[in-house]
Design an enzyme around this catalytic site. Structure first.
Site, PDB file in Angstrom:
ATOM      1  N   ASN A   1     -10.625  18.050   9.518  1.00 32.29           N
ATOM      2  CA  ASN A   1      -9.378  18.020  10.279  1.00 32.29           C
ATOM      3  C   ASN A   1      -8.438  19.170   9.923  1.00 32.29           C
ATOM      4  OD1 ASN A   1     -10.046  15.952  11.934  1.00 32.29           O
ATOM      5  ND2 ASN A   1      -9.058  14.352  10.734  1.00 32.29           N
TER       6      ASN A   1
ATOM      7  N   HIS B   1     -14.243   9.120   4.911  1.00 32.44           N
ATOM      8  CA  HIS B   1     -13.718   9.439   6.238  1.00 32.44           C
ATOM      9  C   HIS B   1     -14.844   9.414   7.267  1.00 32.44           C
ATOM     10  CE1 HIS B   1     -11.825  12.693   9.016  1.00 32.44           C
ATOM     11  NE2 HIS B   1     -11.665  11.476   9.507  1.00 32.44           N
TER      12      HIS B   1
ATOM     13  N   SER C   1      -7.813  10.088   7.515  1.00 35.10           N
ATOM     14  CA  SER C   1      -8.384  11.352   7.996  1.00 35.10           C
ATOM     15  C   SER C   1      -7.549  12.535   7.536  1.00 35.10           C
ATOM     16  CB  SER C   1      -8.477  11.332   9.516  1.00 35.10           C
ATOM     17  OG  SER C   1      -7.230  11.009  10.064  1.00 35.10           O
TER      18      SER C   1
ATOM     19  N   GLU D   1     -17.437  12.043   5.649  1.00 32.95           N
ATOM     20  CA  GLU D   1     -16.759  13.011   4.785  1.00 32.95           C
ATOM     21  C   GLU D   1     -16.172  12.227   3.605  1.00 32.95           C
ATOM     22  OE1 GLU D   1     -13.808  16.802   5.755  1.00 32.95           O
ATOM     23  OE2 GLU D   1     -13.214  14.854   6.508  1.00 32.95           O
TER      24      GLU D   1
END
Ligand code: 3H9
Length: 697
Positions: A483, A433, A412, A445
């Site tokens: 993130n 991800h 991540s 992702e």
């Protein structure tokens, strides 16, 4: 006559054919074509019954959403449908694929409806922030009654042909795949039986039965819970209620007024942006449409923890076999048991049959040996975030996997290029991800490394579609798109609490904006220990990571929901966060320790600091080419983090607010608070200078 709608006769049936790919949406050409073809059919003395049927993959899927916001060109859809209902001979709709929105409304304006058993019908306008605006709210209740019409119209959920038949929405359902043949046969029966024109608007039995019922109040109360913050569902309800309180044409007028209110609402703009953004995200900029896509018929997954198990379920759900690898037998057993429990829970809710549970479990083969991956087409590594371990794993995969296998990491945050450097085939290495819970969250992702081949990029985007995720391709940097932005929001939320806000105040501002949960409730869900471990690792590595009251929570064993105490406390069996005076004391002590005098912080400041810091970071992400388009960022946030779709995503939201006012505020925070995160993104400054928006890029 327009080419998109044609008229011809087959025996005694006059056939009106709509052919407007991809989904036969009711563009101006289709609407005027329908009128012209209807008139031709009425004048055709040899046509006893008229049939409306569509070419291609589906019956009409609704109004043409691309025309919304532009000046309406006559004829409008409501008048076309009224004209169909007023036709001098019976009109039959023959439905295949999906009859949605304005498409179902056209069918409801016809006098009879037949469908293939595989077809579905629905009025999904509410999902676009609208209500059915061409008679759907008035005609559907006349066929299906108040309860079902309210359900369908306020949720937008589709109904399968079989159920629609039982509800009275359809008159017949036939097996087979040739809709034209099915439609002709049904129309012929109507002609042979000499059945009359039958106008839905004249049906009164279901209206009379539900008049004065408490169903509307019940629905209204339910919506207060389920549709918090939304505009359209309540308008849908009002429109349906009008069908019971007003004569038909007055009801239509009321529906129109409410439709126009929805049309003018910012939520409609946000939801329609989200609809197109979701579809655009799958078309990767710079990736040729004809890029070859590799076959993915089998998958290896490393790690049977929560993530790995959830990822495995995605593939088993669509019939793709998975080899699930762990280092130790007990971890493997535990992982499989959790997957089974998840499937059993779905079975208990009636979403799966027991046979389907077994079928899916049978597709997941446990393994302790990397050699079992020798023939898989795709491997996804889902172990915890540690670069050294990931590199070891990828070096091992490089040894055992066949040439052409795609080697993906579910990291991540970590650098995909560094992971790829552990292999001799960086062109086949990519990030995939998933978001927790991986079997539920829609976002995938996909992260391109600097050497990832176009074929691999195209394949992982195709895999996303195959497993029914929304795929977005992004570039490689710490935290990628989602993130990286979340990290900034988290730091700002912490700073706000340090300065004087309470965690619940911060969370409330975020949930009021429409997020399903706030920053601190999310930390409790993820586990306070997760962030703590990362901070400790960084401290050990000599980084200057400031002390935080969150560390104290972790040290006291307040790890979040799993220990029923974290930033909030939780009652047994409940996920509802309850503010805890103990935590308030702990925060107060922390402030004292740090020499901070708390101050009153307004909700507006919280909103601006939590959101604008993300938008500024989003602008930097665009500037660096980590995201190709602002809509990619919007899609990441809507499908990965529950950003309210009715606000269109953070970048669309920013465009609505105005980038100039956002830039002013960012600059003010840069001056007063300092920090790299508040340094205005060059792109933001440029857009403001040029009077443009993110959406114009
Ligand atoms: C309405 O009807 C209002 C009325 O009550 C009142 C009016 C007065 N218009 O999803 P896909 C495009 S509101 C224009 O990938 P699938 C879509 O953008 C409408 N374009 O395929 C895509 O384009 P591209 C109520 C549309 O097979 C392509 O078609 N109706 C429309 O996975 C393929 O779409 C709805 O809300 C449209 N209405 O799913 C239905 N619909 O290829 C919305 C689709 O360039 N649509 N496109 O990317 C859907 O739910 C799905 O598209 C559908 C097909 C189930 C039909």
């Amino acid at each position: 006559m327009s080419e998109v709608v044609t008229y011809n006769r087959d025996g005694s049936i006059g056939v009106i054919t709509v052919n407007y790919p991809p989904v036969n949406a009711l563009s101006h050409a289709v609407r005027s074509g329908l009128l012209a073809a209807l008139e031709q059919g009425e004048q055709d003395a040899d046509a006893k019954v008229l049939l409306v049927v569509c070419e291609g993959r589906t019956f009409i899927a609704g109004a043409d959403i691309r025309e919304f916001g532009k000046p309406m060109q006559e004829p409008g859809l409501p008048s076309v449908i009224n004209r169909i209902e007023d036709a001098s001979k019976p009109v039959v709709a023959a439905i295949h694929g999906t009859a949605l929105g304005g498409g179902l409304e056209v069918a409801l304006g016809c006098h009879y409806r037949v469908a293939l058993a595989s077809a579905k019908v629905g009025l999904p306008e509410v999902k676009l922030g609208l209500l059915p605006g061409a008679g759907g709210t008035q005609r559907l209740p006349r066929l299906a009654g108040a309860q079902k019409a309210l359900e369908m119209i306020t949720t937008g959920d589709f109904v399968a042909a079989g159920e629609a038949l039982a509800l009275g929405i359809l008159d017949a359902v036939e097996d087979g795949s040739d809709i034209r043949a099915v439609g002709l046969a049904f129309a012929q029966q109507i002609a042979d039986a000499g059945k009359p024109v039958r106008k839905v608007r004249e049906l009164t039995d279901k209206i009379d039965a539900d008049k004065g019922s408490d169903v509307f109040e019940r629905f209204r109360a339910g919506l207060q819970q389920k549709a918090r913050g939304l505009f359209a569902p309540f308008k849908c309800l009002d429109a349906v209620e009008a069908a019971f309180n007003l004569p038909f044409f007055d009801g239509l007028k009321r529906e129109r007024e409410l439709f126009m209110e929805c049309m003018a609402s910012p939520q409609r703009a946000g939801l329609i942006h989200a609809f197109f953004a979701e579809r655009e995200a799958s078309k990767v900029k710079g990736l040729a449409k004809d890029t070859p896509v590799r076959d993915v018929r089998s998958v290896g997954i490393i790690g049977a923890g929560t993530m790995g198990g959830g990822i495995a379920m995605n593939f088993a759900n669509v019939g793709i076999p998975v080899i699930l690898l762990e280092v130790k037998q007990d971890a493997l057993d535990k992982g499989l048991a959790i997957i089974r429990r998840n499937y059993e829970n779905s079975a208990k809710k009636g979403k799966l049959t027991q046979a389907q549970v077994e079928e899916r479990m049978a597709l997941i083969t446990p393994s302790l040996a990397y050699e079992d991956f020798s023939q898989v087409d795709l491997v996804i590594e889902a172990v915890f975030e540690n670069m050294a371990i990931k590199k070891e794993i990828f070096a091992r995969l490089d040894e055992v996997c066949k040439p052409g296998a795609i080697l993906a990491s579910n990291t991540s945050t970590l650098d995909i290029d560094e992971i790829a450097s552990a292999t001799t085939r960086p062109q086949d290495v990519v990030g995939m991800h998933f978001f927790s819970p991986a079997n539920v969250m829609k976002l995938l992702e996909n992260v391109r490394g600097s050497q990832t081949s176009d074929e691999v990029k195209a394949t992982v985007m195709a895999v996303a579609k195959k497993i029914r995720k929304v795929g977005v391709l992004v570039g490689n940097c710490y935290g990628f798109v989602g993130n990286r932005m979340l990290h900034q929001r988290g730091a700002e939320a912490m700073a706000l609490v340090n300065e004087g806000a309470t965690p619940q105040q911060v969370d409330k501002v975020l949930t009021d904006l429409g997020y399903p949960m706030g920053q601190f409730a999310m930390s409790d869900l993820a586990g306070i220990d997760v962030g703590y471990r990362i901070r400790e690792e960084r401290r050990k590595a000599g980084e200057n990571v400031p002390a935080s009251w969150m560390d104290k929570l972790a040290e006291q064993g307040r790890l979040g929901q799993k220990t029923q105490a974290g930033v909030y406390k939780y009652e047994e069996g409940s996920r509802k966060p309850i503010p805890d005076p103990e935590v308030e004391q702990l925060i107060a002590a922390f402030r004292q320790e740090q020499g901070i005098t708390p101050r009153e912080i307004t909700d507006q400041e919280i909103l601006e600091r939590c959101m604008y810091v993300m938008i500024n970071e989003g602008a930097k992400i665009l500037e660096e080419g980590i995201a190709d388009r602002s809509l990619d960022i919007d899609v990441v946030w809507i499908f990965g983090y529950g950003f309210p779709a009715y606000r269109g995503g953070p970048m669309f939201w920013a465009d609505q607010i105005g980038l100039d006012s956002i830039l002013d505020t960012v600059k003010r925070f840069h001056d007063t608070l300092g920090g790299e995160q508040w340094k205005p993104a060059a792109l933001l400054e440029q857009l403001v200078r040029e009077g443009r928006k993110f959406g114009d890029l």
